[in-house]
Scaffold this motif. Sequence first.
Motif, short mmCIF file in Angstrom:
data_model
loop_
_atom_site.label_atom_id
_atom_site.label_comp_id
_atom_site.label_asym_id
_atom_site.label_seq_id
_atom_site.Cartn_x
_atom_site.Cartn_y
_atom_site.Cartn_z
N MET A 202 0.71 -0.91 -0.19
CA MET A 202 0.57 0.01 -0.33
C MET A 202 0.60 1.39 0.11
O MET A 202 0.41 2.27 -0.04
N PHE A 203 2.27 0.53 -0.59
CA PHE A 203 3.25 2.26 0.18
C PHE A 203 2.40 3.49 -1.36
O PHE A 203 2.50 4.92 -0.78
N GLU A 204 2.00 2.96 -2.05
CA GLU A 204 1.56 3.77 -3.51
C GLU A 204 0.61 4.92 -2.94
O GLU A 204 -0.43 5.86 -3.26
N ASP A 205 -0.19 3.89 -1.51
CA ASP A 205 -1.47 5.07 -1.41
C ASP A 205 -1.52 5.56 0.07
O ASP A 205 -2.03 6.87 0.28
N TYR A 206 -0.16 5.73 0.20
CA TYR A 206 0.59 5.95 1.51
C TYR A 206 0.87 7.61 0.44
O TYR A 206 0.78 8.62 1.05
#
Length: 290
Positions: free
Chosen positions: A243-247
């Motif tokens: 979920m790094f892209e969401d962060y």
Amino acid sequence: MVDRMMIACAVDEPYAEMAGVMLRSLALNGDVRDIPVYLIGDGLSVETVEDLRACANDLHFQFIDLAAMRESIGHLPVSFYNAAIYIRLLLADLIAGDGRMLYLDSDILIHRPIRELLQTPLEGNLAGAVIDGGKPQVHAMANARLGRTEDAPYFNSGVLMFDLQTWREHGIGHQCIRTAQARNDYWPDQDALNIVLDGKIKPLHAKWNLFSTEPLPRDVCEAGHILHFIPDKPTSENCRHPMFEDYLAIRATTPWRDRPFTSSVRQRRVDQLARMVAERVRRKRIDPEA
């Protein structure tokens, strides 16, 4: 139904960016705009406090400077050398009144609404938490360290729910701090909570503190309401969390949007080791037999 609900987070300067993104995600996704959100800062600059306030946006946000509270809680058996990890244990002393408290670590992303969690009955327990998402052998080692059976549930303290008045009446935070200070554990606050509240913690569904030391597929993370960045932190460009892209998408709406990443995985581990060594040196100076 819980009448009064509150949310709190504790942060020092190295974790400020993650706290900012957490606050922004709480405002965007948490469905908690009518609920007081307390941020307790340990040694934050004026600029950082204003950045965090901006991240809170339309939340019912209140900032507490731990430095201003030191005198009123100075009698407690806690070293403020590493105060941030103990703040969750002091919330009943820092925040007046009664009601349900939800403590959130700063390295968290709110992905879906959390009102349901706040209204979850504790059923006579003194706290609610999620069983730690580490490997079974890590749990076994933790329980052996705490003198418990190998299969005893070992809870993560990153998402912790309890009733303020109950904690005051039983002195839970004080008991945990005394326990932590008498030991030399790797996770002092978390281990102390598992010791003091053994058998009195309501297990919460993993979606309320979703993490794993093993890689998780994105669809599993998508189902989580509260995502915990363990072990990889999103302040490193090397972060491998699904979920790094969401962060990053939420980070782009905060004052940190154009700032460089603040750490690498390697540097964070070096810093953690340095803090552990410094704490052990401090303990030896106080008690040479420790």
